[in-house]
Write a protein that holds these residues in place. Sequence first.
Motif, PDB file in Angstrom:
ATOM      1  N   ASP A 206       0.877  -1.182   0.000  1.00  0.00           N
ATOM      2  CA  ASP A 206       0.000   0.000   0.000  1.00  0.00           C
ATOM      3  C   ASP A 206       0.908   1.224   0.000  1.00  0.00           C
ATOM      4  O   ASP A 206       2.035   1.160   0.499  1.00  0.00           O
ATOM      5  CB  ASP A 206      -0.900  -0.009   1.248  1.00  0.00           C
ATOM      6  CG  ASP A 206      -2.071   0.965   1.109  1.00  0.00           C
ATOM      7  OD1 ASP A 206      -2.135   1.707   0.093  1.00  0.00           O
ATOM      8  OD2 ASP A 206      -2.923   0.995   2.027  1.00  0.00           O
TER       9      ASP A 206
ATOM     10  N   GLU B 157       2.901   0.742  -3.779  1.00  0.00           N
ATOM     11  CA  GLU B 157       1.778   0.292  -4.603  1.00  0.00           C
ATOM     12  C   GLU B 157       1.083   1.504  -5.234  1.00  0.00           C
ATOM     13  O   GLU B 157       1.158   2.632  -4.720  1.00  0.00           O
ATOM     14  CB  GLU B 157       0.815  -0.551  -3.739  1.00  0.00           C
ATOM     15  CG  GLU B 157      -0.395  -1.115  -4.459  1.00  0.00           C
ATOM     16  CD  GLU B 157      -0.058  -1.964  -5.695  1.00  0.00           C
ATOM     17  OE1 GLU B 157       0.370  -1.375  -6.716  1.00  0.00           O
ATOM     18  OE2 GLU B 157      -0.226  -3.197  -5.650  1.00  0.00           O
TER      19      GLU B 157
ATOM     20  N   TYR C  97      -5.247   3.202  -6.306  1.00  0.00           N
ATOM     21  CA  TYR C  97      -6.161   2.359  -5.535  1.00  0.00           C
ATOM     22  C   TYR C  97      -6.957   3.196  -4.532  1.00  0.00           C
ATOM     23  O   TYR C  97      -7.949   2.749  -3.991  1.00  0.00           O
ATOM     24  CB  TYR C  97      -5.393   1.260  -4.788  1.00  0.00           C
ATOM     25  CG  TYR C  97      -5.021   0.078  -5.658  1.00  0.00           C
ATOM     26  CD1 TYR C  97      -6.004  -0.743  -6.209  1.00  0.00           C
ATOM     27  CD2 TYR C  97      -3.698  -0.221  -5.930  1.00  0.00           C
ATOM     28  CE1 TYR C  97      -5.671  -1.831  -7.001  1.00  0.00           C
ATOM     29  CE2 TYR C  97      -3.349  -1.307  -6.722  1.00  0.00           C
ATOM     30  CZ  TYR C  97      -4.342  -2.103  -7.253  1.00  0.00           C
ATOM     31  OH  TYR C  97      -4.008  -3.175  -8.036  1.00  0.00           O
ATOM     32  N   HIS C  98      -6.477   4.404  -4.266  1.00  0.00           N
ATOM     33  CA  HIS C  98      -7.165   5.290  -3.317  1.00  0.00           C
ATOM     34  C   HIS C  98      -7.884   6.389  -4.091  1.00  0.00           C
ATOM     35  O   HIS C  98      -7.246   7.123  -4.864  1.00  0.00           O
ATOM     36  CB  HIS C  98      -6.152   5.941  -2.362  1.00  0.00           C
ATOM     37  CG  HIS C  98      -5.473   4.954  -1.462  1.00  0.00           C
ATOM     38  ND1 HIS C  98      -5.919   4.681  -0.190  1.00  0.00           N
ATOM     39  CD2 HIS C  98      -4.391   4.154  -1.661  1.00  0.00           C
ATOM     40  CE1 HIS C  98      -5.135   3.765   0.363  1.00  0.00           C
ATOM     41  NE2 HIS C  98      -4.201   3.432  -0.522  1.00  0.00           N
TER      42      HIS C  98
END
Length: 332
Positions: free
Chosen positions: A23, A45, A49-50
């Motif tokens: 993350d 990462e 993804y956020h």
Amino acid sequence: MSLKPVAKKLSKIIEQPVAFASDCVGEAAASAVDNLKDGEILLLENVRYHAAEEMNDKDFSKQLAKLADVYVNDAFGAAHRAHASTVGVPQELSTRGGQGAAGLLMERELQFLGEELDDPSKPFVVILGGAKVSDKIKVIDRLLEKADTILIGGAMAYTFKLAGGFSVGDSLVEPDMTDIAQSALDKAEALGVEFLLPSDNLISQHKNGTWADPTVNTGNDIPDGDEGVDIGPATGARYANAIADAKTILWNGPMGIFEDPRFAEGTLTVARAVAAATGAGANSIIGGGDSVKALNQSGLADKVTFMSTGGGASLEFLEGKELPGVAALTDR
Ligand code: AMP
């Protein structure tokens, strides 16, 4: 979307270990950073993804910025977006006195699309193609002030033809852009810029999901039922001639639907002419996107001076806009 395979590949390329954090924020990122010794490399990462990344969320930017002392942005292709990773992080770092710098690729992009085109060696030939006038009109407007010759191809040529009172059959056009296209033609005339439109075209019919073999249409009008799919051979030769004299070339957008090899000759003719002019001493700058694809396809990518890695970013930069990801750096 995961960057895990990228860490592996990067490690092979630079022949050094590259650690990976699952993350980009939180415990996983913090402990991976803590485990780093001097000189070691860690890949976080994917920030996408956020959802907070694209929202340029302050708290998310703070969490990312907490991990670093210095920020380097080498993602020119994302610099037109004000996201956390492009704007929030360098801003956060600079509030603590940390530097934000352009990477080497970013530096080259700004040099070629910026400095080189601000004061181009003459003659300066601009080649614009692709689907829509609306995507590129601001670039046309700005470059009319600097260019000696503008060559127009792709579907956007048909909007200019329509503005000139010609018929375009079933070609892809933007009828609501004809006034704006006409103003560009008027501005070119007033400034003495040579503004060339195709004098012949390849035409075809699209039926049941397939294209018929093309024919050459030498008239100024395209018959009803036909679509213009590429510039014709006479136009290709005329454009190649104009390119041969250039000292600076900017090219953005294919001359036709080059994804179909039957409609790719116009784009390839331009690619070959740009490569030859570069060999003869011109500076050639390719404005990203499909023209880069076309050059790669034709094996001529190493015969031009510079190919931009930005699509949207290079267009916005050429329009004269300040890119948020560049503005946020302390050292540009
Ligand atoms: P752009 O992203 O604006 O540079 O447009 C690139 C796209 O324009 C490519 O996918 C081409 O297939 C398309 N294109 C170029 N010429 C034509 C044309 N005459 N008719 C329809 N599409 C075209």
